[in-house]
Design a protein around this motif. Structure first.
Motif, PDB file in Angstrom:
ATOM      1  N   ALA A   6       0.859  -1.193   0.000  1.00  0.00           N
ATOM      2  CA  ALA A   6       0.000   0.000   0.000  1.00  0.00           C
ATOM      3  C   ALA A   6       0.890   1.237   0.000  1.00  0.00           C
ATOM      4  CB  ALA A   6      -0.962  -0.041   1.169  1.00  0.00           C
ATOM      5  N   ASP A   7       0.812   2.056   1.057  1.00  0.00           N
ATOM      6  CA  ASP A   7       1.655   3.254   1.095  1.00  0.00           C
ATOM      7  C   ASP A   7       2.810   3.116   2.091  1.00  0.00           C
ATOM      8  OD1 ASP A   7       0.189   3.367   3.392  1.00  0.00           O
ATOM      9  OD2 ASP A   7      -0.299   5.483   3.247  1.00  0.00           O
ATOM     10  N   ASP A   8       3.158   1.886   2.442  1.00  0.00           N
ATOM     11  CA  ASP A   8       4.266   1.619   3.354  1.00  0.00           C
ATOM     12  C   ASP A   8       5.427   0.972   2.609  1.00  0.00           C
ATOM     13  OD1 ASP A   8       2.931   2.541   5.623  1.00  0.00           O
ATOM     14  OD2 ASP A   8       2.000   0.600   5.968  1.00  0.00           O
ATOM     15  N   THR A   9       6.634   1.300   3.011  1.00  0.00           N
ATOM     16  CA  THR A   9       7.835   0.703   2.450  1.00  0.00           C
ATOM     17  C   THR A   9       8.715   0.240   3.595  1.00  0.00           C
ATOM     18  OG1 THR A   9       7.749   2.208   0.570  1.00  0.00           O
ATOM     19  CG2 THR A   9       9.838   1.082   0.961  1.00  0.00           C
ATOM     20  N   THR A  10       9.240  -0.956   3.482  1.00  0.00           N
ATOM     21  CA  THR A  10      10.138  -1.515   4.486  1.00  0.00           C
ATOM     22  C   THR A  10      11.446  -1.893   3.807  1.00  0.00           C
ATOM     23  OG1 THR A  10       8.276  -2.419   5.721  1.00  0.00           O
ATOM     24  CG2 THR A  10      10.441  -3.365   6.171  1.00  0.00           C
ATOM     25  N   ILE A  11      12.551  -1.535   4.425  1.00  0.00           N
ATOM     26  CA  ILE A  11      13.868  -1.937   3.936  1.00  0.00           C
ATOM     27  C   ILE A  11      14.441  -2.922   4.945  1.00  0.00           C
ATOM     28  CG2 ILE A  11      16.210  -1.199   3.426  1.00  0.00           C
ATOM     29  CD1 ILE A  11      15.082   1.512   2.695  1.00  0.00           C
ATOM     30  N   SER A  48       8.579   8.563   9.436  1.00  0.00           N
ATOM     31  CA  SER A  48       9.501   7.472   9.110  1.00  0.00           C
ATOM     32  C   SER A  48      10.279   7.075  10.353  1.00  0.00           C
ATOM     33  CB  SER A  48      10.476   7.917   8.017  1.00  0.00           C
ATOM     34  OG  SER A  48       9.774   8.262   6.843  1.00  0.00           O
ATOM     35  N   ASN A  49      10.470   5.794  10.534  1.00  0.00           N
ATOM     36  CA  ASN A  49      11.230   5.317  11.686  1.00  0.00           C
ATOM     37  C   ASN A  49      11.970   4.046  11.319  1.00  0.00           C
ATOM     38  OD1 ASN A  49       9.333   3.100  12.196  1.00  0.00           O
ATOM     39  ND2 ASN A  49       7.953   4.725  12.804  1.00  0.00           N
ATOM     40  N   PHE A  50      12.787   3.566  12.232  1.00  0.00           N
ATOM     41  CA  PHE A  50      13.584   2.376  11.963  1.00  0.00           C
ATOM     42  C   PHE A  50      13.691   1.535  13.225  1.00  0.00           C
ATOM     43  CE2 PHE A  50      16.584   5.523  13.454  1.00  0.00           C
ATOM     44  CZ  PHE A  50      17.422   4.799  14.291  1.00  0.00           C
ATOM     45  N   SER A  51      14.026   0.286  13.031  1.00  0.00           N
ATOM     46  CA  SER A  51      14.264  -0.661  14.132  1.00  0.00           C
ATOM     47  C   SER A  51      15.474  -1.503  13.793  1.00  0.00           C
ATOM     48  CB  SER A  51      13.071  -1.591  14.333  1.00  0.00           C
ATOM     49  OG  SER A  51      11.934  -0.871  14.698  1.00  0.00           O
ATOM     50  N   ALA A  66      23.799   7.351  13.515  1.00  0.00           N
ATOM     51  CA  ALA A  66      22.649   8.097  13.003  1.00  0.00           C
ATOM     52  C   ALA A  66      22.144   7.485  11.702  1.00  0.00           C
ATOM     53  CB  ALA A  66      23.042   9.550  12.764  1.00  0.00           C
ATOM     54  N   VAL A  67      20.843   7.296  11.636  1.00  0.00           N
ATOM     55  CA  VAL A  67      20.178   6.857  10.411  1.00  0.00           C
ATOM     56  C   VAL A  67      19.467   8.080   9.848  1.00  0.00           C
ATOM     57  CG1 VAL A  67      18.393   5.364   9.455  1.00  0.00           C
ATOM     58  CG2 VAL A  67      19.930   4.494  11.226  1.00  0.00           C
ATOM     59  N   ARG A  68      19.774   8.406   8.582  1.00  0.00           N
ATOM     60  CA  ARG A  68      19.269   9.633   7.980  1.00  0.00           C
ATOM     61  C   ARG A  68      18.627   9.366   6.629  1.00  0.00           C
ATOM     62  NH1 ARG A  68      21.362  13.690  10.795  1.00  0.00           N
ATOM     63  NH2 ARG A  68      21.045  15.300   9.232  1.00  0.00           N
ATOM     64  N   MET A  69      17.614  10.178   6.316  1.00  0.00           N
ATOM     65  CA  MET A  69      17.003  10.169   4.990  1.00  0.00           C
ATOM     66  C   MET A  69      16.906  11.608   4.529  1.00  0.00           C
ATOM     67  SD  MET A  69      13.269   8.864   3.717  1.00  0.00           S
ATOM     68  CE  MET A  69      13.599   7.306   2.954  1.00  0.00           C
ATOM     69  N   ASN A  70      17.563  11.918   3.423  1.00  0.00           N
ATOM     70  CA  ASN A  70      17.581  13.270   2.869  1.00  0.00           C
ATOM     71  C   ASN A  70      18.009  14.301   3.920  1.00  0.00           C
ATOM     72  OD1 ASN A  70      17.279  14.872   0.544  1.00  0.00           O
ATOM     73  ND2 ASN A  70      15.354  15.666   1.331  1.00  0.00           N
ATOM     74  N   ASP A  71      19.063  13.982   4.636  1.00  0.00           N
ATOM     75  CA  ASP A  71      19.658  14.834   5.671  1.00  0.00           C
ATOM     76  C   ASP A  71      18.745  15.066   6.880  1.00  0.00           C
ATOM     77  OD1 ASP A  71      22.114  15.099   4.412  1.00  0.00           O
ATOM     78  OD2 ASP A  71      21.396  16.760   3.187  1.00  0.00           O
ATOM     79  N   VAL A  72      17.744  14.229   7.068  1.00  0.00           N
ATOM     80  CA  VAL A  72      16.886  14.295   8.254  1.00  0.00           C
ATOM     81  C   VAL A  72      17.158  13.037   9.068  1.00  0.00           C
ATOM     82  CG1 VAL A  72      14.502  14.286   9.096  1.00  0.00           C
ATOM     83  CG2 VAL A  72      15.103  15.592   7.041  1.00  0.00           C
ATOM     84  N   GLN A  73      17.532  13.234  10.340  1.00  0.00           N
ATOM     85  CA  GLN A  73      17.792  12.072  11.192  1.00  0.00           C
ATOM     86  C   GLN A  73      16.471  11.427  11.593  1.00  0.00           C
ATOM     87  OE1 GLN A  73      20.851  12.447  14.040  1.00  0.00           O
ATOM     88  NE2 GLN A  73      20.121  10.764  15.290  1.00  0.00           N
ATOM     89  N   LEU A  74      16.395  10.110  11.376  1.00  0.00           N
ATOM     90  CA  LEU A  74      15.187   9.356  11.719  1.00  0.00           C
ATOM     91  C   LEU A  74      15.297   8.848  13.148  1.00  0.00           C
ATOM     92  CD1 LEU A  74      14.700   7.292   8.446  1.00  0.00           C
ATOM     93  CD2 LEU A  74      13.834   9.562   9.005  1.00  0.00           C
ATOM     94  N   GLU A  75      14.154   8.652  13.756  1.00  0.00           N
ATOM     95  CA  GLU A  75      14.129   8.136  15.133  1.00  0.00           C
ATOM     96  C   GLU A  75      13.525   6.758  15.179  1.00  0.00           C
ATOM     97  OE1 GLU A  75      12.619  10.928  17.922  1.00  0.00           O
ATOM     98  OE2 GLU A  75      13.480  12.597  16.846  1.00  0.00           O
TER      99      GLU A  75
END
Length: 75
Positions: A6-11, A48-51, A66-75
């Protein structure tokens, strides 16, 4: 590996050490962000978040990275 639903993406990725893991994730996230942009889609980095999954010793080493997407640090 990217999984779309749907509108979710997982890496999903893995690595032998923490530095390589975070480098790979940041590169994958930037590539994904660029793909979304080229296809006129947006990414809400605020949602957006990560585990990370691993042993306690492995996870303790990740706190300073730090995990970042487009220079924004994700939490």
């Amino acid at each position: 590996e990217a999984v779309l639903f749907a509108d979710d993406t997982t890496i999903v990725t893995n690595a032998l050490n923490c530095d390589t893991l975070v480098t790979n994730i940041n590169e994958d996230l930037q590539n994904l962000f660029d793909w979304f942009t080229r296809n006129k889609l947006t990414v809400n980095t605020n949602k957006s978040n990560f585990s990370f999954f691993g042993s306690k010793l492995q996870l303790d080493k990740l706190e300073r990275l730090a995990v970042r997407m487009n220079d924004v640090q994700l939490e």
